[in-house]
Design a protein around this motif. Structure first.
Motif, PDB file in Angstrom:
ATOM      1  N   PHE A 142       0.833  -1.205   0.000  1.00 49.02           N
ATOM      2  CA  PHE A 142       0.000   0.000   0.000  1.00 49.02           C
ATOM      3  C   PHE A 142       0.870   1.257   0.000  1.00 49.02           C
ATOM      4  N   ILE A 143       1.901   1.256   0.833  1.00 48.11           N
ATOM      5  CA  ILE A 143       2.819   2.405   0.910  1.00 48.11           C
ATOM      6  C   ILE A 143       3.569   2.572  -0.403  1.00 48.11           C
ATOM      7  N   LYS A 145       2.723   1.626  -3.476  1.00 50.71           N
ATOM      8  CA  LYS A 145       1.883   2.067  -4.595  1.00 50.71           C
ATOM      9  C   LYS A 145       1.509   3.547  -4.457  1.00 50.71           C
ATOM     10  N   ASN A 146       1.253   3.996  -3.234  1.00 51.03           N
ATOM     11  CA  ASN A 146       0.968   5.416  -3.041  1.00 51.03           C
ATOM     12  C   ASN A 146       2.187   6.278  -3.365  1.00 51.03           C
ATOM     13  N   TRP A 147       3.358   5.774  -3.002  1.00 52.48           N
ATOM     14  CA  TRP A 147       4.590   6.500  -3.282  1.00 52.48           C
ATOM     15  C   TRP A 147       4.872   6.528  -4.784  1.00 52.48           C
ATOM     16  N   GLN A 148       4.536   5.439  -5.470  1.00 56.18           N
ATOM     17  CA  GLN A 148       4.713   5.392  -6.918  1.00 56.18           C
ATOM     18  C   GLN A 148       3.938   6.514  -7.609  1.00 56.18           C
ATOM     19  N   GLU A 149       2.705   6.729  -7.183  1.00 58.59           N
ATOM     20  CA  GLU A 149       1.900   7.785  -7.808  1.00 58.59           C
ATOM     21  C   GLU A 149       2.549   9.154  -7.597  1.00 58.59           C
ATOM     22  N   ARG A 150       3.021   9.403  -6.380  1.00 58.01           N
ATOM     23  CA  ARG A 150       3.698  10.668  -6.098  1.00 58.01           C
ATOM     24  C   ARG A 150       4.934  10.818  -6.986  1.00 58.01           C
ATOM     25  N   SER A 396       8.122   5.830 -12.382  1.00 57.25           N
ATOM     26  CA  SER A 396       8.191   6.101 -10.945  1.00 57.25           C
ATOM     27  C   SER A 396       9.537   5.666 -10.377  1.00 57.25           C
TER      28      SER A 396
END
Length: 422
Positions: A142-143, A145-150, A396
């Motif tokens: 979860f962490i 994938k969220n970081w990938q978007e950023r 990313s």
């Protein structure tokens, strides 16, 4: 030990905050640790603290040693007059304001747990490639994938800087912006800068007017690339020379591009002659290209837009005056993928921003449809258990390596935070 660790400790309160005391024995209560803006001046702005029985509002400065205050000449800088607390790892000298009052100091090493310090030192100890190479493959999904978007949109932000500069120069002629970006990416890493200079040296109004003749477009591009300055045997090359000389006079094209395109170590299909011929053919066949690439609703539609090859002469040549076996030399699917990644997606991002439109999910969806690039950086991540299935994920990772890993910004990275919290 680096100051960024102390910033991390203070920002996220990674220390025992229950019984804090200054070096003079006054109690400290943190109401608000302040904003970490990473600007000139103190490290944390607008903090709120209770020191002793007095409530304070102001800024917090952080150093490894308290004497660093004087090493950095803060006593002479009015930006530091509002510091209410000096946070240090090691207290070695007292610090005084201009009015000779002592600034309260917190010595952090008395309050940071050994396990947190050990995790930090383990994280930033030198590895063979990146600091977290032993842990990155086990980061919570979860962490990650969220970081990938950023990271993906950080990379688009960086790429859009050039786009906005071009838009300003061209008086927001987005067709002209696209032409320069495509030229740069047709040149790939080796000839990208040279192709970019060539495109900028030709007013796009000239490209518009001459786009009904592939010969004229080739003459413009080859001429500005300094590829038409020799004696030729082929009639076609001689005709390009004549066309170029005529166009220079017609449009007063006196801005020369200094330098030479690079052939060395390129496969023939990547020769600058072929890439310039393909770029000319693209603009010969596709009028209003900006509208086409902005409104393309599927990746297949974009593949169709860029489904171009070269003019008849270049089907049997890689260089002037040298015949070769006939080949259509169309843009490959993998090359078009690179154009979409490095030109179309960043341009859509920048244009939507200029129009104040939200297309975040649309850009992610398009990037997911494109296969991941293949390069040494992505192969190395794969060896550590991090695989890229598509361009969204690979872009990313490239941003992660370039902006965070290479700059040792582990404590600005969600992966670094996760490792320290484990």
């Amino acid at each position: 030990m680096k100051e960024d660790f102390l910033h991390h400790v203070w920002q996220f309160k990674k220390f025992d905050i229950a019984n804090l005391k200054t070096t003079k024995g006054e109690s400290i209560q943190i109401l608000n640790s302040g904003q970490y803006l990473q600007l000139a001046g103190p490290d944390f702005f607008n903090a709120q603290l209770i020191i002793g029985n007095q409530k304070w509002a102001g800024n917090v400065e952080i150093h490894l040693k308290s004497s660093d205050w004087y090493v950095h000449n803060h006593e002479k800088d009015s930006n530091y007059d509002s510091v209410i607390l000096h946070v240090v790892w090691e207290y070695d000298v007292p610090i005084f304001r201009k009015d000779d009052s002592e600034i309260p100091t917190l010595e952090l090493k008395e309050y940071v747990a050994f396990t947190d310090l050990h995790k930090y030192q383990s994280l930033v100890s030198q590895k063979s490639w990146i600091y977290c190479e032993n842990e990155i493959g086990n980061v919570d999904d979860f962490i990650f994938k969220n970081w990938q978007e950023r990271l993906f949109f950080e990379r688009l932000e960086r790429k859009s800087q050039l786009i906005f500069e071009l838009a300003e120069i061209s008086n927001h002629d987005w067709e002209a912006v696209l032409f320069c970006l495509l030229a740069k990416n047709f040149g790939l890493n080796t000839n990208g800068e040279m192709f970019y200079k060539i495109a900028k040296s030709i007013p796009f109004s000239v490209v518009r007017k001459e786009s009904y003749s592939s010969e004229s477009l080739e003459a413009l591009l080859f001429g500005q690339a300094n590829l038409l300055s020799q004696d030729f045997q082929d009639n076609y090359a001689k005709e390009l020379q004549k066309s170029y000389n005529y166009l220079v006079l017609k449009y007063q094209l006196h801005e020369k591009v200094f330098g030479l395109v690079e052939f060395f170590k390129h496969r023939p299909d990547n020769f600058p002659t072929i890439r310039l011929a393909q770029l000319a053919n693209l603009y010969f066949h596709q009028k209003n290209l900006f509208s086409l690439v902005m409104n393309g609703t599927s990746i297949n539609e974009l593949y169709q837009i860029f489904n171009v090859g070269v003019s008849q002469y270049w089907e049997t040549h890689y260089n002037f005056d040298k015949n070769s076996s006939k080949k259509m030399k169309k843009l490959s699917k993998s090359f078009i993928d690179l154009l979409v990644i490095n030109t179309i997606i960043p341009l859509r991002f920048a244009y939507a921003r200029s129009q104040q439109k939200e297309i975040t999910q649309e850009l992610i969806d398009l990037a997911i449809l494109i296969p991941a690039e293949k390069n040494a950086i992505l192969e190395k991540f794969y060896s550590f258990g991090v695989n890229s299935q598509n361009a969204y994920e690979s872009q990313s990772l490239l941003q992660l390596k370039k902006n965070y890993c290479d700059n040792k910004k582990c404590l600005d990275c969600a992966i670094g935070h996760f490792i320290l919290k484990k």
